[in-house]
Design an enzyme around this catalytic site. Sequence first.
Site, PDB file in Angstrom:
ATOM      1  N   ASN A   6       0.860  -1.181   0.000  1.00  0.00           N
ATOM      2  CA  ASN A   6       0.000   0.000   0.000  1.00  0.00           C
ATOM      3  C   ASN A   6       0.896   1.230   0.000  1.00  0.00           C
ATOM      4  O   ASN A   6       1.519   1.546   1.001  1.00  0.00           O
ATOM      5  CB  ASN A   6      -0.902  -0.023   1.247  1.00  0.00           C
ATOM      6  CG  ASN A   6      -1.769   1.211   1.351  1.00  0.00           C
ATOM      7  OD1 ASN A   6      -1.825   2.024   0.432  1.00  0.00           O
ATOM      8  ND2 ASN A   6      -2.456   1.354   2.481  1.00  0.00           N
ATOM      9  N   PHE A   7       0.957   1.905  -1.150  1.00  0.00           N
ATOM     10  CA  PHE A   7       1.843   3.082  -1.271  1.00  0.00           C
ATOM     11  C   PHE A   7       1.289   4.299  -0.527  1.00  0.00           C
ATOM     12  O   PHE A   7       2.000   5.275  -0.344  1.00  0.00           O
ATOM     13  CB  PHE A   7       2.023   3.465  -2.745  1.00  0.00           C
ATOM     14  CG  PHE A   7       2.922   2.548  -3.538  1.00  0.00           C
ATOM     15  CD1 PHE A   7       3.566   1.476  -2.946  1.00  0.00           C
ATOM     16  CD2 PHE A   7       3.141   2.788  -4.895  1.00  0.00           C
ATOM     17  CE1 PHE A   7       4.407   0.644  -3.685  1.00  0.00           C
ATOM     18  CE2 PHE A   7       3.972   1.971  -5.633  1.00  0.00           C
ATOM     19  CZ  PHE A   7       4.608   0.898  -5.042  1.00  0.00           C
ATOM     20  N   LYS A   8      -0.009   4.257  -0.176  1.00  0.00           N
ATOM     21  CA  LYS A   8      -0.643   5.444   0.435  1.00  0.00           C
ATOM     22  C   LYS A   8      -0.381   6.648  -0.480  1.00  0.00           C
ATOM     23  O   LYS A   8      -0.504   6.518  -1.680  1.00  0.00           O
ATOM     24  CB  LYS A   8      -0.127   5.645   1.870  1.00  0.00           C
ATOM     25  CG  LYS A   8      -0.282   4.349   2.682  1.00  0.00           C
ATOM     26  CD  LYS A   8      -0.015   4.507   4.135  1.00  0.00           C
ATOM     27  CE  LYS A   8      -0.209   3.157   4.831  1.00  0.00           C
ATOM     28  NZ  LYS A   8      -0.074   3.239   6.268  1.00  0.00           N
ATOM     29  N   HIS A  88      -9.545   0.926   5.119  1.00  0.00           N
ATOM     30  CA  HIS A  88      -8.263   1.215   5.769  1.00  0.00           C
ATOM     31  C   HIS A  88      -8.481   2.217   6.905  1.00  0.00           C
ATOM     32  O   HIS A  88      -9.281   3.137   6.779  1.00  0.00           O
ATOM     33  CB  HIS A  88      -7.260   1.765   4.756  1.00  0.00           C
ATOM     34  CG  HIS A  88      -5.859   1.767   5.284  1.00  0.00           C
ATOM     35  ND1 HIS A  88      -5.405   2.731   6.163  1.00  0.00           N
ATOM     36  CD2 HIS A  88      -4.835   0.901   5.099  1.00  0.00           C
ATOM     37  CE1 HIS A  88      -4.153   2.462   6.480  1.00  0.00           C
ATOM     38  NE2 HIS A  88      -3.777   1.361   5.848  1.00  0.00           N
ATOM     39  N   GLU A 157      -5.109  -4.812  10.601  1.00  0.00           N
ATOM     40  CA  GLU A 157      -4.062  -3.824  10.807  1.00  0.00           C
ATOM     41  C   GLU A 157      -4.331  -3.027  12.078  1.00  0.00           C
ATOM     42  O   GLU A 157      -5.121  -2.077  12.069  1.00  0.00           O
ATOM     43  CB  GLU A 157      -4.021  -2.837   9.630  1.00  0.00           C
ATOM     44  CG  GLU A 157      -3.757  -3.475   8.285  1.00  0.00           C
ATOM     45  CD  GLU A 157      -3.202  -2.452   7.296  1.00  0.00           C
ATOM     46  OE1 GLU A 157      -2.061  -2.633   6.876  1.00  0.00           O
ATOM     47  OE2 GLU A 157      -3.893  -1.479   6.975  1.00  0.00           O
ATOM     48  N   GLY A 163       2.764   2.363  10.702  1.00  0.00           N
ATOM     49  CA  GLY A 163       3.699   3.485  10.543  1.00  0.00           C
ATOM     50  C   GLY A 163       4.477   3.828  11.803  1.00  0.00           C
ATOM     51  O   GLY A 163       5.113   4.870  11.877  1.00  0.00           O
ATOM     52  N   SER A 193       3.697  -2.113  10.331  1.00  0.00           N
ATOM     53  CA  SER A 193       5.147  -2.186  10.555  1.00  0.00           C
ATOM     54  C   SER A 193       5.766  -3.536  10.171  1.00  0.00           C
ATOM     55  O   SER A 193       6.700  -4.016  10.831  1.00  0.00           O
ATOM     56  CB  SER A 193       5.486  -1.817  11.995  1.00  0.00           C
ATOM     57  OG  SER A 193       5.099  -0.480  12.254  1.00  0.00           O
TER      58      SER A 193
HETATM   59  P1  13P Z   1       3.217   0.432   7.625  1.00  0.00           P
HETATM   60  O1  13P Z   1       3.734  -0.830   6.985  1.00  0.00           O
HETATM   61  O2  13P Z   1       3.936   1.658   7.154  1.00  0.00           O
HETATM   62  O3  13P Z   1       3.117   0.302   9.100  1.00  0.00           O
HETATM   63  O4  13P Z   1       1.699   0.626   7.078  1.00  0.00           O
HETATM   64  C1  13P Z   1       0.815  -0.438   7.168  1.00  0.00           C
HETATM   65  C2  13P Z   1      -0.402  -0.111   6.423  1.00  0.00           C
HETATM   66  O5  13P Z   1      -1.192   0.719   6.837  1.00  0.00           O
HETATM   67  C3  13P Z   1      -0.643  -0.807   5.159  1.00  0.00           C
HETATM   68  O6  13P Z   1      -1.921  -0.608   4.696  1.00  0.00           O
END
Ligand code: 13P
Length: 235
Positions: A6-8, A88, A157, A163, A193
């Site tokens: 997920n690149f966000k 999400h 999640e 993050g 993470s």
């Molecule tokens: P991180 O891997 O940066 O913790 O993010 C997880 C996430 O929200 C994936 O959708």
Amino acid sequence: MIFAANFKMHHTRAGTAEYLKELDTLLAQAEFPFKTLVFPPATALQPSTDWITVGAQNAYPAEQGAYTGEIGLSQLEEFGIDTILIGHSERRNILGESQEFLAEKFAFYQERGFQIVYCVGEPLEVRQQGDEAVAEHLWEQFVGIDLDYERLIVAYEPVWAIGTGRAAKVEEIASTHAELRRRIARPILYGGSVKPTNIREIAAIADVDGVLVGSASLEVRSFFAMMEAVAPPQV
Ligand code: 13P
């Protein structure tokens, strides 16, 4: 095992294209028995490659219409996209998407046969109350969602692990996935993470069918390294 990136709000259109090309080449050589999904920002959507399914991080539950700032089914169809992330925590918490709206979105894209990665996760204060509170919170996030949908993938999640560099403990992931497994026969991913240094222990947990990775997926080599770490040895 499913590896989802997920690149966000990271990477441009050009950067994403380069990333997908490089990853596709690596995956073609490696021939891993994994399913690979990448969710780039909306501006960087492109057709799936031979080895990578490209999905949308979000879309509105309509084909097209007066929804300023949104994209819908027709914009996804232009690229042959039929995979979408729904629920999400960043969309629930920052963009304020309600359970009712998520269920509407889910039903719309289910009706169109999309593969749906549906995310759930508890905040820290709920985790601190223990397993029962976590279970209750998570099941509330499934209200209105068809758990028997054959193209459903669930992603657990925990919000406090996203993050932060601090993934949930193995026991926490194991007990939560076991709880979800009671009613979900579809794949269940863990996210929060996940990185090259913890992928092995996370992938080894029962009922973890894959991972949804944010930060550590942003560089091709890092995302690929996680797959290498759990790939069966070459014979
Ligand atoms: P991180 O891997 O940066 O913790 O993010 C997880 C996430 O929200 C994936 O959708």
